[in-house]
Write an enzyme that holds these catalytic residues in place. Structure first.
Site: not given
Length: 390
Positions: A293, A385
């Protein structure tokens, strides 16, 4: 019973596929082995790439997201006792991420499907997949002790890592790649205001930490811990003390603590199954791949799979072309492996590994130092990202 597409799994990927197919005029039935309350009880991440927000908009389920979600222009990385801001919007020419919990995404999709009167079969037990190497695949299941069968054109396996879809693929055709990390994340959900309006990723000698949130009033915090730890041994007080010890003094002082409304330890794993298509069976989301994660890619990778698969099916039915169907696995895996690389890199840079020596720790600090001092490195981080293009 017959449909065009049988979707296995009523998580966000299966529901999103169903909603997009519905908007294209393609009939789909969703089968889920659990009940709706169980599906909504799963606590997962909630950092959404712009691409996924766009898909939710296309599916007509983004109204509440735009009302309640938190839009983030950046985040912070803390190391050596200092916080350093990563300007996502500036580095990418305006791209941002949206914080909106996976549970809320799932709830919105479930409500939209119910409102449209579409078929979702919950509590479907003993699901089996058949004949997907031909032109008339079948799915069989039992519900309330009664056996059922549905014939379809395609099966979309959106039923997660432990689901039946990948297990049904012929072993001789399936190749898997895996890395299991030697630590986990102890996560706490609390009804407390977030310590910061943006996420804070922490590299510390005691281990990684993350300060995140679900809303302006609900926080999600994590600390790296050994996989051998028992969550029952972590009292609320012990967790908050450990988190504070890994934060810089200013952040630790501002931290608002409170009772945990959920607490769990999650292992970290990188996993990819290749290919993602077997005849007329397609794997999507966690059925095909898992990422740690750290890079906030799990839900977003599921969405990118659905992007490729939904468009391939629209092309098949609308243009009578199988080009998108034939290219699905290659297109999806190309993006999957880039996200796996990014998630591995973030994990390696921010965590303490059991075999880490003084040299490794200095290299890690040098990597972080370079990252915050190089515009090229910051741009690369930001591009990954916010999400690479589909």
């Amino acid at each position: 019973m017959r449909t065009q597409v049988a979707i296995i799994g009523a998580g966000p990927s299966g529901l999103l596929l169903g909603q997009l197919l519905h908007s294209y005029g393609i009939d789909a039935v969703i089968l889920e082995r659990k009940d709706p309350d169980y599906v909504l009880s799963r606590i997962r991440a909630g950092v959404l790439e712009q691409g996924m927000v766009g898909l939710l908009e296309e599916a007509g389920v983004a109204a509440r997201l735009h009302q309640e979600a938190l839009v983030h222009d950046g985040f912070e990385i803390a190391f050596s006792g200092k916080r350093n801001r990563i300007d996502l919007k500036g580095a990418t020419g305006g791209k941002v991420v949206t914080v909106y919990g996976q549970t809320e995404v799932t709830r919105d999709l479930m409500e939209a499907r119910k409102t449209a009167g579409l078929t979702t079969i919950y509590d479907a037990a003993d699901v089996t997949l058949h004949d997907f190497d031909g032109e008339a695949p079948k799915v069989r299941w039992t519900k309330d002790g009664v056996s059922h069968e549905i014939t379809c054109d395609f099966i979309a396996g959106c039923d997660g890592f432990h689901g039946v879809s990948r297990q049904s693929a012929p072993a001789s055709s399936l190749q898997t790649f895996e890395r299991v990390y030697p630590f986990g994340w102890l996560g706490v959900l609390s009804d407390t205001p977030p310590v910061s309006h943006e996420l804070i990723y922490v590299n510390h000698t005691r281990g990684f930490a993350l300060c995140s949130m679900r809303s302006a009033h609900r926080s999600r915090y994590y600390v790296q811990c050994p996989l051998s730890d028992d969550v029952a041994e972590w009292s609320d007080a012990r967790f908050w003390d450990e988190l504070k010890s890994r934060l810089d003094p200013e952040t630790a002082h501002k931290l608002v603590t409170g009772p945990a409304i959920e607490k769990s330890i999650a292992p970290l794993r990188s996993f990819v199954a290749e290919p993602m298509r077997f005849g007329r069976l397609f794997l999507a989301g966690d059925a095909a791949h898992i990422v740690p994660p750290t890079g906030a890619k799990g839900l977003n990778l599921a969405a990118s799979d659905i992007y490729y698969l939904s468009r391939a099916m629209r092309e098949f039915y609308g243009e009578k072309s199988s080009a998108g169907i034939d290219a699905y696995s290659a297109n999806a895996l190309r993006r999957v492996w880039k996200a796996e690389r990014f998630s591995w890199w973030m994990t390696s840079m921010l965590h303490r590994f059991p075999d880490s020596d003084a040299f490794s720790q200095r290299i890690q600090t040098a990597e972080l130092d370079y990252l915050i001092s190089s515009q090229a490195a910051l741009t690369s981080l930001a591009e990954n990202y916010v999400g690479l293009p589909y």
